[in-house]
Write a protein that holds these residues in place. Sequence first.
Motif, mmCIF file in Angstrom:
data_model
loop_
_atom_site.group_PDB
_atom_site.id
_atom_site.type_symbol
_atom_site.label_atom_id
_atom_site.label_comp_id
_atom_site.label_asym_id
_atom_site.label_seq_id
_atom_site.Cartn_x
_atom_site.Cartn_y
_atom_site.Cartn_z
ATOM 1 N N ARG A 171 22.615 -4.544 32.684
ATOM 2 C CA ARG A 171 22.453 -5.717 31.816
ATOM 3 C C ARG A 171 22.531 -5.312 30.343
ATOM 4 O O ARG A 171 23.106 -6.034 29.521
ATOM 5 N N ALA A 172 21.956 -4.163 29.991
ATOM 6 C CA ALA A 172 22.015 -3.692 28.607
ATOM 7 C C ALA A 172 23.456 -3.404 28.188
ATOM 8 O O ALA A 172 23.855 -3.693 27.049
ATOM 9 N N GLN A 173 24.228 -2.852 29.119
ATOM 10 C CA GLN A 173 25.650 -2.640 28.840
ATOM 11 C C GLN A 173 26.331 -3.953 28.480
ATOM 12 O O GLN A 173 27.058 -4.057 27.493
ATOM 13 N N ILE A 174 26.096 -4.953 29.332
ATOM 14 C CA ILE A 174 26.779 -6.233 29.180
ATOM 15 C C ILE A 174 26.293 -6.981 27.942
ATOM 16 O O ILE A 174 27.088 -7.623 27.238
ATOM 17 N N LEU A 175 25.016 -6.896 27.638
ATOM 18 C CA LEU A 175 24.442 -7.630 26.509
ATOM 19 C C LEU A 175 24.910 -7.109 25.156
ATOM 20 O O LEU A 175 24.852 -7.855 24.163
ATOM 21 N N GLY A 176 25.358 -5.883 25.107
ATOM 22 C CA GLY A 176 25.757 -5.387 23.790
ATOM 23 C C GLY A 176 26.573 -4.116 23.753
ATOM 24 O O GLY A 176 27.519 -4.009 22.985
ATOM 25 N N ALA A 177 26.210 -3.157 24.578
ATOM 26 C CA ALA A 177 26.842 -1.824 24.476
ATOM 27 C C ALA A 177 28.349 -1.893 24.700
ATOM 28 O O ALA A 177 29.120 -1.242 23.977
ATOM 29 N N ASN A 178 28.786 -2.670 25.687
ATOM 30 C CA ASN A 178 30.221 -2.753 25.969
ATOM 31 C C ASN A 178 30.994 -3.345 24.789
ATOM 32 O O ASN A 178 32.047 -2.841 24.397
ATOM 33 N N ALA A 179 30.467 -4.431 24.235
ATOM 34 C CA ALA A 179 31.145 -5.097 23.116
ATOM 35 C C ALA A 179 31.179 -4.192 21.886
ATOM 36 O O ALA A 179 32.201 -4.098 21.194
ATOM 37 N N HIS A 180 30.061 -3.532 21.591
ATOM 38 C CA HIS A 180 30.022 -2.623 20.450
ATOM 39 C C HIS A 180 31.076 -1.529 20.613
ATOM 40 O O HIS A 180 31.734 -1.141 19.634
ATOM 41 N N ARG A 181 31.251 -1.042 21.835
ATOM 42 C CA ARG A 181 32.220 0.017 22.073
ATOM 43 C C ARG A 181 33.651 -0.443 21.808
ATOM 44 O O ARG A 181 34.422 0.230 21.107
ATOM 45 N N ILE A 182 34.019 -1.618 22.329
ATOM 46 C CA ILE A 182 35.420 -2.022 22.179
ATOM 47 C C ILE A 182 35.708 -2.588 20.790
ATOM 48 O O ILE A 182 36.848 -2.482 20.306
#
Length: 239
Positions: free
Chosen positions: A226-237
């Motif tokens: 959930r933490a990935q989806i809430l922010g980490a993924n978007a910040h990465r791309i």
Amino acid sequence: MSAILDINTLFGPYPVANADLAIEKLLASMQQNSITSAVTYSTLGVLFDSNIGNNATHSACRENPSLLAGATLNPNNYFGDKASLQNLKNNGFKLVRLFPKTQGWKATSYAFRTLAQDLSAVGLPLMIQTEDAGEMSEFAQALGAYSAPVIFANVDVEEVAELIAVLKARPNTFVETSRLNGVGAIKAVADLAGADKLLFGSGTPYQPTTSALKALEFSGLSGEARAQILGANAHRILS
């Protein structure tokens, strides 16, 4: 709580809904739901004129540091001005959004393919709103050589099987979660295509932020996913 980045927000007049989605409504919803930052765009760029809309977005984001600028373009009005695309990146726009059905064009359009080719050289992520069955597959095929991230938006739960197939077949392709609110939809995508393919999106203030957050909260995914989806993924791309 990890920082939340909402990749799908908007502001401006919205005649279809007989509403004016004021920037204040977006900011209030973000504060109420502890959204740290949000990619947003002006509806003026989708419904009327891209330059006017992008200028409005740029101004709103300059005045509100929690907002990140999303540009809107219309292939029907693109005549090969590559410098204007580079200027979007130079002016801090984080991605480019396209609305095929609203603007009246399809993945088969050579105007779209020309725009995509020129955008690929700039390196901005491309976010495409799809509404009909088969649309994602058509765009995935048309964008085979697009090197920057491609994000599909407003994908319905009825299209989850097609979505998973596209995400697995095409590297560097993602989906935002605003319409994946059916039981088991988000978890199915995460389990079969990877949690790293999902980006939190709400569609606020047109759609309630709470619904999108609850769909993720009760998705059955681990806290890490959930933490990935809430922010980490978007910040990465977006970086």
